[in-house]
Design a protein around this motif. Sequence first.
Motif, PDB file in Angstrom:
ATOM      1  N   ASP A 248      68.024  34.112  17.217  1.00 23.83           N
ATOM      2  CA  ASP A 248      69.008  35.138  17.567  1.00 23.83           C
ATOM      3  C   ASP A 248      70.291  34.518  18.126  1.00 23.83           C
ATOM      4  O   ASP A 248      70.927  35.056  19.031  1.00 23.83           O
ATOM      5  N   GLN A 293      68.572  42.286  15.662  1.00 19.21           N
ATOM      6  CA  GLN A 293      67.633  43.115  16.404  1.00 19.21           C
ATOM      7  C   GLN A 293      68.408  44.312  16.944  1.00 19.21           C
ATOM      8  O   GLN A 293      69.544  44.162  17.416  1.00 19.21           O
ATOM      9  N   SER A 294      67.799  45.484  16.888  1.00 22.82           N
ATOM     10  CA  SER A 294      68.505  46.716  17.241  1.00 22.82           C
ATOM     11  C   SER A 294      68.935  46.740  18.703  1.00 22.82           C
ATOM     12  O   SER A 294      69.921  47.389  19.040  1.00 22.82           O
ATOM     13  N   LYS A 345      67.287  50.418  13.503  1.00 26.73           N
ATOM     14  CA  LYS A 345      66.814  49.078  13.162  1.00 26.73           C
ATOM     15  C   LYS A 345      67.997  48.148  12.854  1.00 26.73           C
ATOM     16  O   LYS A 345      68.859  47.949  13.687  1.00 26.73           O
ATOM     17  N   MET A 346      68.059  47.608  11.628  1.00 22.03           N
ATOM     18  CA  MET A 346      69.110  46.651  11.306  1.00 22.03           C
ATOM     19  C   MET A 346      70.496  47.294  11.296  1.00 22.03           C
ATOM     20  O   MET A 346      71.494  46.661  11.651  1.00 22.03           O
ATOM     21  N   ALA A 349      71.618  47.367  14.745  1.00 18.28           N
ATOM     22  CA  ALA A 349      72.008  46.018  15.170  1.00 18.28           C
ATOM     23  C   ALA A 349      73.450  45.722  14.768  1.00 18.28           C
ATOM     24  O   ALA A 349      74.227  45.153  15.546  1.00 18.28           O
ATOM     25  N   LYS A 470      64.565  34.259  21.703  1.00 15.28           N
ATOM     26  CA  LYS A 470      63.639  33.615  20.783  1.00 15.28           C
ATOM     27  C   LYS A 470      63.621  32.116  21.026  1.00 15.28           C
ATOM     28  O   LYS A 470      64.558  31.541  21.583  1.00 15.28           O
TER      29      LYS A 470
END
Length: 664
Positions: A248, A293-294, A345-346, A349, A470
């Motif tokens: 990320d 990521q949202s 979701k995407m 994001a 991450k």
Amino acid sequence: MLTHLLTIQFPCDGDGVCMRCQVKPPSEETLTCGTCVTPWHVSCLLPESLSSSTGEWQCPDCSGDVVSSAVPVTGNVGFESSGSVLVAAIRAIQADLTLTEAEKAKRRQKLMSGGGDDRLVEEDKKKLEIFCSICIQLPERPITTPCGHNFCLRCFEKWVGQGKLTCMTCRTKIPKNVARNPRINLALVSAIRLASVTKCSVEAAAAKVHHIIRNQDRPEKAFTTERAKKTGKANAASGRIYVTIPGDHFGPIPAENDPTRNQGVLVGESWEDRQDCRQWGAHFPHIAGIAGQSAVGAQSVALSGGYDDDEDHGEWFLYTGSGGRDLGGNKRTNKIQSSDQSFAKMNEALRLSCKMGYPVRVVRSHKEKRSAYAPKEGVRYDGVYRIEKCWSNVGIQGSYKVCRYLFVRCDNEPAPWTSDEHGDRPRPLPNIPELKKATDLFVRKESPSWDFDEAEGRWKWMKSPPVSRKAVAALDPEERKIIRKAKNGNNRLLKGKHRLPLVLLLYLAQYITVIWVIFDTEFGCQICRKVLSFPVTTPCAHNFCKACLEAKFAGVSQVRERSRGGRTLRAKKNIMTCPCCTTDLSDFLQNPQVNREMMEVIENLKKKEEEAESSKDTAESSGGNNGESEEEEGTQTVSEVEPPAKRIKLVDTVAAAATDCVGK
């Protein structure tokens, strides 16, 4: 033959009929057990069973005496006969040296499922069928009734609890003492356990073990594993990740994250396919067009001609979100829009990156046939863009809405299709005709996180970038474990009141490499980018100078008066968003309190640093030790970015400051 194993005597059933001779004897020809109160036919009992050493007679089941000369009988199987035959059959299979372990396991499973052993006669096979008469499964904690049928303990108690005192299979009456106090058939338990152990061992031997491949052990290119159903890149596993960035990571990939070449990922670099592109971190997903990521934002997108609505103009392009298609069909139907897209979701994001002004890496694929800026082959990295607007509109197919985004290039390196030597400059937004019919239009009003600095003449982070959640794929497992522990500890401390600096310093003393970055972020103001002065910790755990935070929201009142058509409406609360996240700080800003513990730690650090600098200057003026100076010179050549001596000195001062805080 296994028939000779049936040497167990049988009592009378609930109707008083002897289970051996099938005759109902008169009461004077029966004996009643003093323990289980079960009647037995005297003529069918063996002489050795009639004797009793105590005053009360006990039946063969209660006395536990083993009789080896009973006459075989016809009719139902007795209380322990099924388990005894099963145990004997399983032990016979185990003792057979001509069978392999797999063959033994198969025969045991066949035996327990009712199939029996191939060497047994048909009559014995019927006696080996073991299952609960109620749930028709292998009995769990088996109970065998006097009529010879087996039940699970739970099933039996449920059956008897309903007032049913007859066997479900043969309707034989169940004695009240058996219904009140059922006993588990241990012989059956042993037989079932033997078969289960063998079955588990076979399943364990047959199961495939898939080992995790560490990044340093991966090949240089994408490869096909044994689990892949098809050959080629469609089912290929990723090769080695060469950059030390998390999944990320926002913005360009600098040289410090490229230990292999020490140059970073440059604009115009091309790869053979998306798998190779993933190895250099430009766009991690090898199928999806959006990486993000949202709750955090989008890091990169890929232009590969997935939607006809996309418009590519090089320095800016219109991008279509994901979703709204039925991917469960074939290639002919999965490109047809079948429902509306939504900002989830995407797509959410991407909208969050638009709101915060984050840079988004863009890669173009040769599959985009309608664009003049797409490469002729492979995948190419074209720099970072910023999303300026997003909205919903009916797509070209004319039936369903799609999410639309306006991307504008904002990179310090020139685009691959231009001959300019310099990167982008701020440019006016293009005119988009479809905005006239757009819905859910969002335009960023606050200053973006990634913006152009007129003083330095380049694009850079004007606000702190999002904190990574991450792990870095290129690190060793032990290093990733240390980073994860440090982050988890830091996140737990953020929930407490003013406890961050102390434990953060303790982590700094243990993990110098990891906490060096965290130290710079936690003790620096997110607005002025300098060391905190009168630090204030917000409810969302971000730190700012008190003066900077108050100046950020100067002139903004807590509520806003409204009126319409000459009448006064109810006042509306003003949302004061945190400069680093979306948390509302309107209530907190009414009376922000200075974090005294953090301010004290910062002052102690500054004081220790000044003392260390003065002592160092004194030592250098007096000549110092030649050996120590040579060691320092040799050590400084190892890392040009940050002198190790300074890091060691900082760790000492940090440890001392932490000790002072603990003492207080």
